[in-house]
Scaffold this motif. Structure first.
Motif, short mmCIF file in Angstrom:
data_model
loop_
_atom_site.label_atom_id
_atom_site.label_comp_id
_atom_site.label_asym_id
_atom_site.label_seq_id
_atom_site.Cartn_x
_atom_site.Cartn_y
_atom_site.Cartn_z
N PHE A 79 27.18 0.90 31.48
CA PHE A 79 27.42 -0.23 30.59
C PHE A 79 27.13 0.16 29.15
N TYR A 127 26.15 -2.01 25.54
CA TYR A 127 25.81 -3.27 24.91
C TYR A 127 25.65 -3.05 23.41
N LEU A 139 21.32 -8.93 22.93
CA LEU A 139 22.35 -7.94 23.25
C LEU A 139 23.60 -8.62 23.80
N PHE A 164 23.49 0.21 22.74
CA PHE A 164 22.69 0.66 23.88
C PHE A 164 23.59 1.00 25.06
N ARG A 194 23.01 1.63 36.11
CA ARG A 194 22.45 1.21 37.39
C ARG A 194 22.84 2.28 38.39
N LYS A 203 18.10 -2.79 39.33
CA LYS A 203 17.47 -2.34 38.11
C LYS A 203 18.50 -1.74 37.16
N LEU A 204 18.50 -2.21 35.94
CA LEU A 204 19.39 -1.67 34.90
C LEU A 204 18.51 -1.00 33.86
N ILE A 205 18.73 0.31 33.65
CA ILE A 205 17.91 1.08 32.74
C ILE A 205 18.69 1.35 31.46
N PHE A 206 18.04 1.12 30.33
CA PHE A 206 18.68 1.27 29.02
C PHE A 206 18.23 2.56 28.33
N GLY A 207 19.10 3.06 27.48
CA GLY A 207 18.74 4.15 26.59
C GLY A 207 17.94 3.64 25.41
N THR A 208 17.60 4.56 24.51
CA THR A 208 16.75 4.19 23.37
C THR A 208 17.54 3.57 22.22
N GLY A 209 18.85 3.60 22.33
CA GLY A 209 19.66 2.96 21.31
C GLY A 209 20.11 3.92 20.22
N PHE A 216 15.71 -10.95 34.39
CA PHE A 216 15.01 -9.76 33.93
C PHE A 216 14.18 -10.06 32.68
N TYR A 248 12.67 -7.67 29.55
CA TYR A 248 12.57 -6.38 28.89
C TYR A 248 11.72 -6.56 27.63
N GLY A 298 12.69 2.92 18.62
CA GLY A 298 12.59 4.28 19.12
C GLY A 298 12.40 4.39 20.63
N LEU A 299 12.09 3.27 21.27
CA LEU A 299 11.88 3.29 22.72
C LEU A 299 12.97 2.52 23.46
N GLY A 300 13.80 1.82 22.74
CA GLY A 300 14.87 1.07 23.38
C GLY A 300 14.34 -0.12 24.16
N LEU A 301 15.04 -0.48 25.22
CA LEU A 301 14.63 -1.57 26.09
C LEU A 301 13.95 -1.00 27.32
N LEU A 361 12.15 -2.09 31.02
CA LEU A 361 12.11 -3.17 31.99
C LEU A 361 10.68 -3.45 32.41
N PHE A 409 11.65 -7.82 37.15
CA PHE A 409 12.88 -8.54 37.42
C PHE A 409 12.74 -9.32 38.72
N PHE A 423 22.07 -11.93 27.79
CA PHE A 423 20.75 -11.88 27.16
C PHE A 423 20.47 -13.13 26.34
#
Lengths: 115, 113
Positions: free
Chosen positions: A34, A36, A44, A90, A94, A102-108, B33, B35, B40-43, B45, B48, B104
């Motif tokens: 994904f 965002y 987001l 971002f 999954r 669980k959806l894991i995001f990057g640091t942007g 969820f 978050y 610098g660390l983003g999102l 979790l 959930f 969101f």
């Protein structure tokens, strides 16, 4: 465990030029990917997703992303950038092989488009 | 139009206080969820939930708990707030299947003094 990396903290591009925002991922099964976008002082918003099928995915606001399984990448692209595209982007993943939502995001990555 | 509503946009609390962050969605979504977003660390979790009264730990659950008594409401609780919990907190919801996008809320900027 799944993970996602956005190697660039910031990308600068001139208006009208093509843009690329990079994303790589790691999962044990098939990835659900994904993108965002976050505009200033906003939550987001969903841009696009890859689940299966065509490797080139088209999304909102003229953005597209290319899924590359061999390089485990899912880079965001746009042929011609607009100043209004300036925002925080971002990438998220999954793991389709895991029994989890669980959806894991990057640091942007902050995209700055200059006039 | 679909909506995820977080009760406060800005919140200032003192160290040691118990803090409740509320989130309500009007889309009949199964998944919700929490978050936190830090520069610098983003999102990351926190917790959930995939059903009423069900919860699962995310990647950083320490210092937090959650409550989901009704399908539309998901609360994040800081039992004893600390300064390192100063952050932007984002709530999101989605349908149950893994390929669904998240919706969101606008976020709550929490400052713990």
């Amino acid at each position: 465990a799944q993970s996602v990396a956005q190697p660039e903290d910031q990308v600068n591009v001139a208006e009208g030029n093509p843009l690329t925002v990079k994303c790589t991922y790691s999962v044990s099964g098939n990835p659900y990917l994904f993108w965002y976008v976050q505009y200033p002082n906003r939550g987001l918003q969903f841009l696009l997703k890859y689940i299966t099928g065509d490797n080139l995915v088209k999304g909102s606001y003229g953005f597209e992303a290319e899924f590359n399984k061999s390089q485990t990448s899912f880079h965001l692209k746009k042929p011609s950038a607009l100043v209004s595209d300036s925002a925080l982007y971002f990438c998220a993943v999954r793991d389709g092989g895991e029994n989890t939502d669980k959806l894991i995001f990057g640091t942007g990555t902050r995209l700055q488009v200059f006039p | 139009d679909v909506k995820v509503t977080q009760s406060s946009r800005y919140l200032v609390k003192r160290t040691g206080e118990k803090v409740f962050l509320e989130c309500v969605q009007d889309m009949d979504h199964e998944n919700m969820f929490w978050y936190r977003q830090d520069p610098g660390l983003g999102l990351r979790l926190i917790y959930f939930s995939y059903d009423v009264k069900m919860k699962e730990k995310g990647d950083i659950p320490e210092g937090y708990s959650v409550s989901r008594e009704k399908k539309e409401r998901f609360s994040l609780i800081l039992e004893s707030a600390s300064t390192n919990q100063t952050s932007m907190y984002l709530c999101a919801s989605s349908l149950f299947t893994a390929n669904e996008k998240l919706f969101f809320g606008s976020g709550t900027q929490l400052s713990v003094l």
